[in-house]
Scaffold this motif. Structure first.
Motif, short mmCIF file in Angstrom:
data_model
loop_
_atom_site.label_atom_id
_atom_site.label_comp_id
_atom_site.label_asym_id
_atom_site.label_seq_id
_atom_site.Cartn_x
_atom_site.Cartn_y
_atom_site.Cartn_z
N ASN A 3 -1.98 -13.22 -32.89
CA ASN A 3 -1.65 -12.00 -33.45
C ASN A 3 -1.79 -10.74 -32.66
N GLU A 4 -1.36 -10.56 -31.50
CA GLU A 4 -1.28 -9.11 -30.97
C GLU A 4 -0.04 -8.73 -30.67
N LEU A 5 0.41 -7.72 -30.56
CA LEU A 5 1.71 -7.35 -30.12
C LEU A 5 2.19 -7.87 -28.81
N TYR A 6 3.07 -8.61 -28.66
CA TYR A 6 3.24 -9.12 -27.37
C TYR A 6 4.97 -9.25 -26.73
N ALA A 7 5.62 -9.84 -28.00
CA ALA A 7 7.01 -10.19 -27.50
C ALA A 7 7.83 -8.71 -27.98
N VAL A 8 7.15 -7.91 -28.88
CA VAL A 8 7.87 -6.75 -29.32
C VAL A 8 7.90 -5.71 -28.22
N PRO A 9 6.78 -5.49 -27.64
CA PRO A 9 6.74 -4.36 -26.66
C PRO A 9 7.57 -4.76 -25.55
N PRO A 69 -0.25 -20.01 -27.05
CA PRO A 69 0.12 -19.14 -26.03
C PRO A 69 0.04 -17.37 -26.81
N VAL A 70 -0.19 -16.43 -26.10
CA VAL A 70 -0.46 -15.38 -26.74
C VAL A 70 0.76 -14.61 -27.42
N VAL A 71 2.01 -15.29 -26.92
CA VAL A 71 3.11 -14.72 -27.72
C VAL A 71 3.17 -15.07 -29.03
N LEU A 72 2.58 -16.10 -29.41
CA LEU A 72 2.45 -16.73 -30.67
C LEU A 72 1.19 -16.06 -31.51
#
Lengths: 214, 214, 214
Positions: A155-161, A150-153
């Motif tokens: 290495n891009e900012l995803y959960a933080v924003p 999953p993208v949330v895991l």
């Protein structure tokens, strides 16, 4: 905190726009990543579109989920999937529409997740957390179904924003800002951070090196 | 069956210790298996830590899940993920800490899952089953998210010790044993069986050969 | 719409037969696809058998799920998994029993999912949708756990027959047909369409070519 209830036009507009963005995103992902037929494309679009909201409603005990008690959710999700199926090749000419749509869904669901949590008697901290859970839920369902981490895991900012956007919304309404302004500001900030992360490849810190070990 | 309620210090101690063990386990798995950054490591740690309890609470209609109505769950899970991120390389020097932590979380959640089921008016059989479901839930979420076949399906003893531990707990409290003793005995037996399975590679029976077919 | 309640012999017969079919299917899949031991085979069989009904019950707030409040569900699922484990090699001599069992479970759960939704005060459209969700739920859980793209997303008719079967059931009961006749007709039509799709490789339409683009 907020006067918004989940039957208000503002809430519905935000929530259904998020559903539509994620339906397009999920269906385009199905076209791009896997060789799926119309049923597969529309189904993945709908699961991506509705996954986050269903998780939110299950956690809040708002059952059956809005998806199944309000036909507009299913209709908007199905239309989004169909549009992507029919016009997918045209949509792909845009600059990376998959990432933009994903960021839009993320931002809108961070806000609607937080608003609905407040309405169901959750405190501010719960609203921020459940806003972020709602936001990342759809993309997580999508990625698990097609076998990606999953993208949330990744290495891009995803959960933080998503957390930042939900926090801004909750704080602004606490301070007395109008609901619409707070929602737009929260979603806008989330979208901005997410797209900056995508554009400039901003990454969260990597684990510390162990060079200093004895 | 039991006088323990889910706000008692004993229940909280067992449940939060299980959360911490699984948070370390999930985060270390993220460091070892996938190249995840701090957000991914902490997120997988938190999902592993909280997944089992969320599934348990959804099934028991104890909503919103304790995770979102009691800040200590989120805090302990986040701290566990951060500790693993910061000190992961040191932790790896220990003898297979990932497996030990997983066994600890499994054992504690088997007990707390069974206790909470009893409190929410479930019978003894349901308590044993939901204890095991709670126990294997976190590791299953973890493995699905990183694309592995869940450990509960692979060839080590995993579901069986959770069932045995929950059964011992429920039986002991039925027979009048003090809650704390029953909980420690149940968790201890589960942990022992699980670690023996890991240590000696004990496997459940393989499917029967078909040599006797005509 | 329907006089059937979820404790009637008809509902139980349909629901438990679906559980048994999916338990055999999931366990045979575990034997065929992955090298799982008895615990893994029975566990995957049980998760496949019970996944759809659990999702249905969570969405309907019928908690704890029937699985955990009625021992017959767990027993039938466990027996199905064990039977497949013990006699799996014999079952494989049949013509593709995995696909037939999957179609049977799909058809029965489309009907029981729709019936239970009606009982829990859902409208006809919700009953059709939740019937299909119940039907495809077990196979989706199975495929996600073993790392396959779920069959509902792949290129065979799968969601469509479930929707058609549930729609026939709901329409027939609305028009006054006896429950048993409506249920058998709905499940039969779903099974027929699904097996025709498997037999003749009928596929849903592929995405439109983009030849006409300028």
């Amino acid at each position: 905190v907020s006067e918004v209830d989940t039957t208000s036009p503002l809430f519905l507009l935000l929530d259904l726009t998020g559903v539509f963005a994620f339906a397009l995103n999920g269906a385009l992902t199905a076209l791009q990543v896997a060789r799926l037929d119309i049923v597969g494309v529309v189904t993945l679009g709908m699961m991506t579109a509705l996954g986050g909201g269903i998780i939110r409603d299950v956690f809040l005990d708002a059952l059956p989920p809005a998806t199944f008690s309000d036909w507009r959710y299913l209709a908007v999700a199905a239309v989004g999937g169909l549009v992507a199926f029919l016009f997918g090749r045209h949509l792909e000419r845009w600059i990376n529409p998959i990432l933009v749509l994903d960021a839009a869904g993320l931002s809108l669901f961070a806000v609607t997740g937080a608003l609905k949590t407040v309405e169901y008697a959750g405190g501010p901290a719960q609203a921020v957390i459940l806003g972020a859970v709602t936001a990342v839920g759809g993309g997580t369902v999508r990625d698990v179904l097609i076998g990606r981490i999953p993208v949330v895991l990744r290495n891009e900012l995803y959960a933080v924003p998503a957390l930042v956007g939900a926090l801004l919304l909750v704080t602004a309404t606490k301070l007395g800002a109008p609901d619409a302004a707070a929602a737009v500001a929260g979603a806008g900030l989330c979208f901005l951070i997410r797209m900056l992360g995508v554009r400039f490849g901003l990454e969260a810190p990597a684990p510390p090196r162990s060079d200093r070990e004895a």
